[in-house]
Scaffold this motif. Structure first.
Motif, PDB file in Angstrom:
ATOM      1  N   LEU A 175       8.444   3.067   7.819  1.00 26.61           N
ATOM      2  CA  LEU A 175       7.271   2.554   7.117  1.00 26.61           C
ATOM      3  C   LEU A 175       5.995   3.144   7.697  1.00 26.61           C
ATOM      4  CD1 LEU A 175       5.878   0.643   5.107  1.00 26.61           C
ATOM      5  CD2 LEU A 175       6.170  -1.200   6.778  1.00 26.61           C
ATOM      6  N   ASP A 176       5.903   3.198   9.008  1.00 27.21           N
ATOM      7  CA  ASP A 176       4.726   3.784   9.650  1.00 27.21           C
ATOM      8  C   ASP A 176       4.570   5.250   9.266  1.00 27.21           C
ATOM      9  OD1 ASP A 176       4.249   1.368  10.900  1.00 27.21           O
ATOM     10  OD2 ASP A 176       5.136   1.977  12.814  1.00 27.21           O
ATOM     11  N   ALA A 177       5.681   5.990   9.278  1.00 26.44           N
ATOM     12  CA  ALA A 177       5.621   7.419   8.946  1.00 26.44           C
ATOM     13  C   ALA A 177       5.284   7.630   7.473  1.00 26.44           C
ATOM     14  CB  ALA A 177       6.961   8.084   9.281  1.00 26.44           C
ATOM     15  N   ALA A 178       5.832   6.779   6.591  1.00 25.56           N
ATOM     16  CA  ALA A 178       5.539   6.896   5.159  1.00 25.56           C
ATOM     17  C   ALA A 178       4.060   6.616   4.888  1.00 25.56           C
ATOM     18  CB  ALA A 178       6.419   5.946   4.359  1.00 25.56           C
ATOM     19  N   TRP A 179       3.506   5.606   5.551  1.00 26.93           N
ATOM     20  CA  TRP A 179       2.085   5.310   5.379  1.00 26.93           C
ATOM     21  C   TRP A 179       1.223   6.463   5.896  1.00 26.93           C
ATOM     22  CZ3 TRP A 179      -1.381   3.380   2.639  1.00 26.93           C
ATOM     23  CH2 TRP A 179      -2.658   3.083   3.104  1.00 26.93           C
ATOM     24  N   ASP A 180       1.649   7.090   6.991  1.00 28.92           N
ATOM     25  CA  ASP A 180       0.908   8.237   7.527  1.00 28.92           C
ATOM     26  C   ASP A 180       0.829   9.380   6.517  1.00 28.92           C
ATOM     27  OD1 ASP A 180       0.292   7.039   9.937  1.00 28.92           O
ATOM     28  OD2 ASP A 180       1.976   7.942  11.033  1.00 28.92           O
ATOM     29  N   ARG A 190       0.821  -1.215   0.000  1.00 23.05           N
ATOM     30  CA  ARG A 190       0.000   0.000   0.000  1.00 23.05           C
ATOM     31  C   ARG A 190       0.851   1.260   0.000  1.00 23.05           C
ATOM     32  NH1 ARG A 190      -3.772  -2.726   4.602  1.00 23.05           N
ATOM     33  NH2 ARG A 190      -5.407  -3.559   3.231  1.00 23.05           N
ATOM     34  N   THR A 191       1.853   1.285   0.853  1.00 21.54           N
ATOM     35  CA  THR A 191       2.703   2.467   0.941  1.00 21.54           C
ATOM     36  C   THR A 191       3.468   2.681  -0.357  1.00 21.54           C
ATOM     37  OG1 THR A 191       2.938   2.070   3.321  1.00 21.54           O
ATOM     38  CG2 THR A 191       4.510   3.577   2.297  1.00 21.54           C
ATOM     39  N   GLY A 192       4.035   1.591  -0.901  1.00 24.43           N
ATOM     40  CA  GLY A 192       4.776   1.702  -2.146  1.00 24.43           C
ATOM     41  C   GLY A 192       3.903   2.123  -3.307  1.00 24.43           C
ATOM     42  N   LEU A 193       2.673   1.610  -3.347  1.00 20.72           N
ATOM     43  CA  LEU A 193       1.761   1.943  -4.435  1.00 20.72           C
ATOM     44  C   LEU A 193       1.336   3.413  -4.357  1.00 20.72           C
ATOM     45  CD1 LEU A 193       0.505   0.493  -6.836  1.00 20.72           C
ATOM     46  CD2 LEU A 193      -1.399  -0.186  -5.372  1.00 20.72           C
ATOM     47  N   ALA A 194       0.998   3.867  -3.161  1.00 16.76           N
ATOM     48  CA  ALA A 194       0.566   5.256  -3.002  1.00 16.76           C
ATOM     49  C   ALA A 194       1.685   6.242  -3.309  1.00 16.76           C
ATOM     50  CB  ALA A 194       0.048   5.477  -1.582  1.00 16.76           C
ATOM     51  N   LEU A 195       2.929   5.875  -2.987  1.00 15.97           N
ATOM     52  CA  LEU A 195       4.067   6.776  -3.206  1.00 15.97           C
ATOM     53  C   LEU A 195       4.785   6.522  -4.522  1.00 15.97           C
ATOM     54  CD1 LEU A 195       5.653   7.021   0.356  1.00 15.97           C
ATOM     55  CD2 LEU A 195       4.642   8.885  -0.979  1.00 15.97           C
ATOM     56  N   GLN A 196       4.290   5.557  -5.320  1.00 20.00           N
ATOM     57  CA  GLN A 196       4.946   5.287  -6.598  1.00 20.00           C
ATOM     58  C   GLN A 196       4.997   6.522  -7.502  1.00 20.00           C
ATOM     59  OE1 GLN A 196       7.450   2.595  -7.982  1.00 20.00           O
ATOM     60  NE2 GLN A 196       6.130   2.227  -6.221  1.00 20.00           N
ATOM     61  N   PRO A 197       3.964   7.385  -7.537  1.00 18.59           N
ATOM     62  CA  PRO A 197       4.085   8.606  -8.337  1.00 18.59           C
ATOM     63  C   PRO A 197       5.257   9.495  -7.937  1.00 18.59           C
ATOM     64  CG  PRO A 197       1.783   8.194  -7.817  1.00 18.59           C
ATOM     65  CD  PRO A 197       2.589   7.208  -7.002  1.00 18.59           C
ATOM     66  N   LEU A 198       5.662   9.434  -6.668  1.00 22.60           N
ATOM     67  CA  LEU A 198       6.837  10.211  -6.256  1.00 22.60           C
ATOM     68  C   LEU A 198       8.087   9.676  -6.949  1.00 22.60           C
ATOM     69  CD1 LEU A 198       8.282  12.321  -4.542  1.00 22.60           C
ATOM     70  CD2 LEU A 198       8.415  10.613  -2.697  1.00 22.60           C
ATOM     71  N   ALA A 199       8.237   8.360  -6.997  1.00 19.19           N
ATOM     72  CA  ALA A 199       9.379   7.788  -7.718  1.00 19.19           C
ATOM     73  C   ALA A 199       9.317   8.149  -9.198  1.00 19.19           C
ATOM     74  CB  ALA A 199       9.407   6.273  -7.537  1.00 19.19           C
ATOM     75  N   THR A 200       8.128   8.091  -9.776  1.00 17.98           N
ATOM     76  CA  THR A 200       7.975   8.468 -11.186  1.00 17.98           C
ATOM     77  C   THR A 200       8.447   9.901 -11.409  1.00 17.98           C
ATOM     78  OG1 THR A 200       6.107   6.956 -11.452  1.00 17.98           O
ATOM     79  CG2 THR A 200       6.311   8.725 -13.069  1.00 17.98           C
ATOM     80  N   ALA A 201       8.081  10.797 -10.495  1.00 17.80           N
ATOM     81  CA  ALA A 201       8.470  12.201 -10.624  1.00 17.80           C
ATOM     82  C   ALA A 201       9.973  12.381 -10.461  1.00 17.80           C
ATOM     83  CB  ALA A 201       7.713  13.035  -9.593  1.00 17.80           C
ATOM     84  N   LEU A 202      10.536  11.838  -9.395  1.00 24.49           N
ATOM     85  CA  LEU A 202      11.962  12.039  -9.117  1.00 24.49           C
ATOM     86  C   LEU A 202      12.850  11.484 -10.221  1.00 24.49           C
ATOM     87  CD1 LEU A 202      12.007  11.092  -5.324  1.00 24.49           C
ATOM     88  CD2 LEU A 202      12.533  13.352  -6.275  1.00 24.49           C
ATOM     89  N   PHE A 203      12.408  10.406 -10.866  1.00 23.94           N
ATOM     90  CA  PHE A 203      13.225   9.748 -11.875  1.00 23.94           C
ATOM     91  C   PHE A 203      12.743  10.035 -13.295  1.00 23.94           C
ATOM     92  CE2 PHE A 203      14.137   7.654  -7.969  1.00 23.94           C
ATOM     93  CZ  PHE A 203      15.441   7.213  -8.069  1.00 23.94           C
ATOM     94  N   ALA A 204      11.796  10.972 -13.462  1.00 20.28           N
ATOM     95  CA  ALA A 204      11.237  11.286 -14.786  1.00 20.28           C
ATOM     96  C   ALA A 204      12.359  11.647 -15.750  1.00 20.28           C
ATOM     97  CB  ALA A 204      10.231  12.423 -14.666  1.00 20.28           C
ATOM     98  N   ASN A 205      12.453  10.898 -16.862  1.00 22.61           N
ATOM     99  CA  ASN A 205      13.637  11.010 -17.713  1.00 22.61           C
ATOM    100  C   ASN A 205      13.335  10.566 -19.138  1.00 22.61           C
ATOM    101  OD1 ASN A 205      16.424  11.585 -18.020  1.00 22.61           O
ATOM    102  ND2 ASN A 205      16.991   9.444 -17.672  1.00 22.61           N
ATOM    103  N   SER A 206      12.115  10.885 -19.611  1.00 22.19           N
ATOM    104  CA  SER A 206      11.741  10.476 -20.979  1.00 22.19           C
ATOM    105  C   SER A 206      10.895  11.565 -21.642  1.00 22.19           C
ATOM    106  CB  SER A 206      10.992   9.143 -20.950  1.00 22.19           C
ATOM    107  OG  SER A 206       9.999   9.109 -19.941  1.00 22.19           O
ATOM    108  N   PRO A 207      11.491  12.746 -21.914  1.00 20.39           N
ATOM    109  CA  PRO A 207      10.727  13.862 -22.458  1.00 20.39           C
ATOM    110  C   PRO A 207      10.707  13.954 -23.976  1.00 20.39           C
ATOM    111  CG  PRO A 207      12.887  14.643 -21.834  1.00 20.39           C
ATOM    112  CD  PRO A 207      12.855  13.158 -21.530  1.00 20.39           C
ATOM    113  N   PHE A 208      11.377  13.011 -24.676  1.00 22.84           N
ATOM    114  CA  PHE A 208      11.479  13.099 -26.138  1.00 22.84           C
ATOM    115  C   PHE A 208      10.870  11.868 -26.806  1.00 22.84           C
ATOM    116  CE2 PHE A 208      15.481  15.101 -24.501  1.00 22.84           C
ATOM    117  CZ  PHE A 208      15.147  16.412 -24.783  1.00 22.84           C
ATOM    118  N   THR A 209      10.226  12.099 -27.938  1.00 16.96           N
ATOM    119  CA  THR A 209       9.768  11.014 -28.805  1.00 16.96           C
ATOM    120  C   THR A 209      10.125  11.370 -30.238  1.00 16.96           C
ATOM    121  OG1 THR A 209       7.902  10.528 -27.349  1.00 16.96           O
ATOM    122  CG2 THR A 209       7.792   9.634 -29.579  1.00 16.96           C
ATOM    123  N   GLU A 210      10.849  10.481 -30.876  1.00 23.06           N
ATOM    124  CA  GLU A 210      11.235  10.653 -32.284  1.00 23.06           C
ATOM    125  C   GLU A 210      11.866  12.015 -32.538  1.00 23.06           C
ATOM    126  OE1 GLU A 210       7.932   9.426 -34.733  1.00 23.06           O
ATOM    127  OE2 GLU A 210       7.674   7.583 -33.574  1.00 23.06           O
ATOM    128  N   GLY A 211      12.732  12.414 -31.601  1.00 27.96           N
ATOM    129  CA  GLY A 211      13.561  13.598 -31.798  1.00 27.96           C
ATOM    130  C   GLY A 211      12.996  14.911 -31.318  1.00 27.96           C
TER     131      GLY A 211
END
Length: 456
Positions: A350-355, A198-219
Motif C-alpha cells: 500500500l505504501d509503495a502503491a501510494w508512492d 486515495r490509492t484506489g482512486l488514483a490507480l482506478q484508471p489502471l484497472a479501467t485500462a487493464l480490463f477495457a472490454n467494451s469497444p462496440f456499440t450497436e454492432g
C-alpha cells in the motif's frame, strides 16, 4: 445494484447527523478479519437468435433465476416477482436489462474467490444449456440498442430510468447496456480507509485500462476501448467521478458524509415499495421535511440505501468498492480482486502503491481518467511514460503484496497465479478490447455476431 428485501418501523431512526458516520465506523476490522467480496455481471442472450431474453418469456430471466433452486439458492421477491436468489455464495440478482450479477460472499482469500466464481459460472451455464441461453463477459452489449433490451421488474429501476435522462445523456446506457467486475475491501481504521481510498482512486484508471472490454456499440467499433467507462462521464455529475476532496488533507468519514448529503436522492423504500424521491435532499429528510414523507425522519436503512446510490470510481459504505473495471471472462473475474488485494491488503505494498501516484495533481488525475477510455494502457501519465509503465510497477508491487499475505491453497500455491492474465496484457500492451477489434477487423470480417463465440 443493491437488492432490498425488507423494511420495518422498528429500525433505529436517525435523529442526529453523527449517526450517519456509523456505517463507515462499523466497517473497521482488524487485519485478521479483512475479507474479499467480488461482484461480477454478465450479459444474457438467447442462443437461437442472440436476443436479450425478457423476464417472463419461456427460458427467460425468471426461469433462469428459479432454476438456481436446484443448487440450493432461495428466491427473493419484490411485488410478488422473483428479483434475486440468495445462497451460501451470496446473492444472484438482476441489473436493469437482465444482466445477471453475482454479489459474492465475503471470503478470506483469492483461492476461495475464484472457486466461488467457478461454482457460479458452472451452475448458470448448466441452466443456460437447458434454457437455451448463453452468457457474455463483456463491458457492454456489443450490438443491442436500448429499445431492444427488456426492463426487469424492480421498483428502484423504474425510478432511475425516469430520472437518468434529466441529468445526463448516457445514464440509460449505463443501466441497460453495461457490465462490470467490482471488488469490495475492508479497512482497519479511518486513516487506513483514507489511504486505501486515495490509492484506489488514483490507480482506478489502471484497472479501467487493464480490463477495457467494451469497444462496440450497436454492432460497430465505437472509438473507445472502454466505452463503459466513458458512459460514466455523462451519466450524472452529482454522483460520479474522481472525488477531488478525497485527496485533501483531513479527508475521512465526516467528509464522505458531507459528499453523500449533497448527492440527490433516488427513492425511499416503504412497505415493500419504492417511493420516488428523485432529486430530493437527504438533508431535508434529516429535518423531517422530505416532501413525500412529511414529518418523517430517515431510518437507518434509508441511509444505507442512499449510500448505494452514488457511483464514483471508488465508493465507501462499510467497505470500499473498486468500480473501474469492465466485465470479462472467468480469468479476469479472478484477476481484479487479485490486483486490488495485492496493492491494498499489505502495508508495504500500500505504501509503495501510494508512492507511485501521490505527487499527481488533481488535474492530472482527471486527465488520466478522461483519456483512459480511449487509449487504455497508451494513456500518458504525469512525469512521462504511459499507463502501461505504471502497470508494470503496480503489478510488481501487487505480486509482492500477495506473496507477503502468504495465503496458500491445498497445493501450496500462493495467490500470485491470479495475476497471470494481467501480466500477459502488460507484456503485450494489448488490452482485451484491442484483441476484440483485431478479430472484428480480421477473422470476423466485420460480423459482430461472431462475438457470441466469446461466451463463457
Amino acid at each position: 445494484m443493491s437488492t432490498r428485501t425488507a423494511d420495518g418501523p422498528e429500525e433505529p431512526i436517525i435523529e442526529h447527523r453523527d449517526q450517519l458516520v456509523a456505517p463507515m465506523q462499523l466497517g473497521e476490522k482488524p487485519e485478521s478479519a479483512w475479507r474479499i467480496g467480488t461482484e461480477h455481471e454478465k450479459l444474457v442472450y438467447c442462443r437461437k437468435d442472440f436476443h436479450a431474453p425478457s423476464y417472463d418469456e419461456a427460458g427467460g430471466i425468471r426461469d433462469l433465476l428459479l432454476a438456481l433452486r436446484e443448487f440450493g439458492w432461495e428466491p427473493v421477491e419484490e411485488g410478488g416477482k422473483v428479483i434475486a436468489m440468495s445462497g451460501a455464495d451470496g446473492t444472484v440478482s438482476l441489473e436493469p436489462a437482465g444482466q445477471l450479477e453475482l454479489s459474492g460472499a465475503p471470503l478470506e482469500n483469492l483461492h476461495e474467490t475464484c472457486a466461488e466464481t467457478g461454482r457460479h459460472l458452472e451452475q448458470v451455464k448448466a441452466i443456460g444449456e437447458r434454457c437455451g441461453v448463453g452468457f457474455l463477459g463483456l463491458g457492454m452489449w456489443p450490438d443491442k440498442t436500448r429499445e431492444e433490451l427488456p426492463i426487469m421488474p424492480k421498483g428502484r429501476y423504474d425510478i432511475m430510468l425516469r430520472h437518468m435522462p434529466r441529468v445526463g445523456n448516457l445514464g440509460l446506457d449505463m443501466m441497460l447496456r453495461t457490465c462490470t467486475i467490482q471488488v469490495n475491501l475492508d479497512y482497519s481504521s479511518e486513516a487506513d480507509m483514507a489511504k486505501k481510498f486515495r490509492t484506489g482512486l488514483a490507480l482506478q484508471p489502471l484497472a479501467t485500462a487493464l480490463f477495457a472490454n467494451s469497444p462496440f456499440t450497436e454492432g460497430k467499433p465505437n472509438g473507445f476501448l472502454s466505452y463503459r467507462s466513458h458512459i460514466w462521464s455523462d451519466t450524472d455529475p452529482h454522483r460520479t467521478g474522481m472525488l477531488p476532496f478525497v485527496f485533501e488533507d483531513g479527508f475521512g468519514y465526516e467528509r464522505y458524509v458531507d459528499y453523500m448529503l449533497d448527492v440527490p436522492m433516488y427513492f425511499v423504500y416503504r412497505d415493500g415499495k419504492y417511493l420516488d424521491a428523485s432529486g430530493l435532499s437527504f438533508r431535508d429528510f434529516l429535518r423531517g421535511e422530505l416532501s413525500i414523507l412529511p414529518g418523517e425522519k430517515p431510518r437507518q436503512s434509508d441511509w444505507w440505501d442512499h449510500l448505494s446510490t452514488a457511483f464514483p470510481e471508488v465508493r465507501l459504505k462499510s467497505f470500499l468498492e473498486m468500480r473501474g473495471a469492465d466485465g470479462g471472462p472467468w480469468s479476469r473475474i479472478c484477476a481484479l480482486p487479485a490486483l486490488w488485494v495485492g496493492l491494498l491488503y499489505d502495508q508495504n505494498a500500500l505504501d509503495a502503491a501510494w508512492d507511485l501516484v501521490k505527487d499527481w495533481t488533481m488535474e492530472e488525475r482527471e486527465s488520466l481518467r478522461n483519456t483512459v477510455p480511449r487509449l487504455a494502457l497508451d494513456t500518458p501519465v504525469p512525469g512521462g511514460g504511459t499507463l502501461r509503465d505504471i502497470g508494470r510497477e503496480a503489478l510488481k508491487i501487487c505480486r509482492g503484496g500477495l506473496i507477503a499475505r502468504a495465503r496458500h491453497n491445498t497445493s501450496g500455491d500462493n495467490e500470485t497465479g491470479f495475476l497471470e492474465t494481467l501480466d500477459e496484457i502488460i507484456a503485450s500492451g494489448k488490452v482485451p478490447a484491442q484483441r476484440l477489434l483485431d478479430q472484428y477487423n480480421g477473422e470476423w470480417n466485420g460480423d459482430i455476431t461472431q462475438v457470441y463465440k466469446q461466451s463463457f
